[in-house]
Design a protein around this motif. Structure first.
Motif, PDB file in Angstrom:
ATOM      1  N   THR A 150      29.880 -25.176 -59.648  1.00 49.61           N
ATOM      2  CA  THR A 150      29.771 -26.500 -60.282  1.00 49.61           C
ATOM      3  C   THR A 150      28.470 -26.644 -61.062  1.00 49.61           C
ATOM      4  O   THR A 150      28.442 -27.221 -62.151  1.00 49.61           O
ATOM      5  N   ARG A 176      33.707 -27.574 -67.424  1.00 44.87           N
ATOM      6  CA  ARG A 176      33.563 -27.598 -65.970  1.00 44.87           C
ATOM      7  C   ARG A 176      34.886 -27.859 -65.253  1.00 44.87           C
ATOM      8  O   ARG A 176      35.217 -27.218 -64.254  1.00 44.87           O
ATOM      9  N   PRO A 230      34.180 -31.076 -60.650  1.00 43.27           N
ATOM     10  CA  PRO A 230      33.559 -31.384 -61.947  1.00 43.27           C
ATOM     11  C   PRO A 230      33.056 -32.819 -62.043  1.00 43.27           C
ATOM     12  O   PRO A 230      32.087 -33.081 -62.768  1.00 43.27           O
TER      13      PRO A 230
END
Length: 389
Positions: free
Chosen positions: A322, A330, A112
């Motif tokens: 991602t 995320r 992330p």
């Protein structure tokens, strides 16, 4: 950023060539030695989602740094116990669990973080993720050599080395990573509802990616555990020489991972095709691992082909998950993916320690069949237009 997966991978994979030495030094069974790998990964599996959530709330670096410190302490405990205690096995496992807790808050948060830094540029994000996955696979390629070399001096030296590598990563993260300014985090209830909505709406393709991550790591660490054992017991290849032999398929995995990460450029149709081709190659090659285990050259050829398929697959999975999740979720979503990978790592060695006694070929044939089943799941649930929308 790439130093973190490198350190965390070394922290696990470096011990694979040392496991037969551990069995002799501590008087333990292959199943008990496999727990040295599994205890690290099981600890990470359960804590990764918590770390992902915390990173969304308080910031990536504030989770990564304390986690690396825990990994450092875990290495010292395992190393010191091996050095000074007569029966160190329990303390080695405790040290490994601490390292696993550290891994849960360090390695998964990188995905992330890349998404945060390159949120408006899928091509750069894919390239960066490719480099990070290459660092991960480079750690796997380097680890058998490094583990064997260190163990040749002192059998417990690999435990201490993990602490040294963690210290280097701590310094690099602290001084060199500049995290983007964070927006005000949403309240927990709202965050939970958003995550539920995401999993409900995007669940089919997300769960397919989680399954792919689990299966690939399960097969990889099963094969590595098997190779480490068979090279000593059947081919009489030990020590540093064994480390170099183990590094052959892993080096190919590393090179292919780097090239794939550079080439995919956030292109979803291309990534879907790569997944399909890689699963077909995995399904065919894994079946033959047991049958050619007594012929060294053929064994290395088959495992190298398997390594190439896995090397191409991993950066693709990283990039899809991602680049196609919202920033505020995320950390949590990618943490579920990382947890699925760690679950595969945890399950591989103990499963193989049981299968290789009486069911070796049946186990590898089953893996091939599972790869075909997962292939059909990918074709059904990973739809380019749905993910893009």
């Amino acid at each position: 950023m790439a130093s973190i997966p490198l350190v965390m991978t070394l922290g696990n994979s470096m011990l694979i060539p040392v496991l037969p030495i551990l069995e002799k030094k501590l008087g333990i069974s292959p199943f008990q030695s496999s727990m040295v790998i599994t205890s690290y990964s099981v600890a990470a599996v359960f804590l990764i989602p918590i770390a992902g959530y915390l990173s969304d709330r308080v910031g990536r670096k504030k989770v990564i740094l304390p986690s690396l410190i825990l990994a450092l302490i875990g290495g010292l405990i395992a190393g010191f116990a091996s050095w000074k205690m007569n029966e160190p096995y329990t303390w080695i496992i405790i040290g490994r669990i601490l390292q696993g807790i550290g891994a849960s808050g360090a390695m998964p948060i990188i995905l992330p973080l890349v998404g945060d830094l390159y949120k408006d540029d899928d091509e750069k994000a894919s390239s960066c993720l490719g480099t990070i996955e290459t660092s991960n696979t480079f750690g796997k390629a380097l680890s058998p050599i490094l583990g064997s070399v260190l163990a040749a001096f002192l059998w417990f030296l690999p435990f201490f080395s993990i602490s040294v590598f963690s210290l280097i990563a701590i310094a690099m993260v602290f001084f060199l990573i500049k995290e983007p300014k964070r927006e005000e985090p949403v309240k927990f209830k709202e965050f939970l509802n958003n995550t539920k909505k995401t999993l409900k709406k995007e669940g089919k393709w997300l769960l397919t990616i989680f399954l792919l991550g689990f299966f690939t790591m399960l097969v990889l660490f099963s094969v590595l555990f098997f190779l480490s054992d068979i090279l000593e017991k059947v081919h009489d290849i030990k020590g540093i020489k064994k480390g170099f032999v183990l590094a052959i398929p892993l080096s190919l995995l590393c090179v292919v991972s780097f090239v794939t990460g550079r080439k995919i450029k956030g292109n979803l149709p291309t990534m879907r095709k790569i997944i399909i081709v890689c699963l077909i190659i995995q399904a065919i090659s894994v079946v033959f691992v047991g049958f050619v285990s007594k012929q060294l050259i053929l064994l290395l050829v088959v495992t190298s082909i398997l390594g190439v398929a896995m090397g191409a697959l991993m950066p693709v999975l990283d990039a899809i998950i991602t680049e196609n999740t919202k920033k505020e979720e995320r950390g949590t979503i990618t943490s579920f993916y990382s947890a699925s990978r760690f679950a595969g790592v945890a399950a591989g060695p103990p499963l193989m320690s049981v299968l290789m006694k009486n069911y070796l070929n049946a186990g590898y044939i089953t893996a091939g069949v599972l790869a075909i089943i997962i292939l059909f799941i990918v074709i059904k649930f990973i739809k380019v237009k749905e993910i893009e929308n």
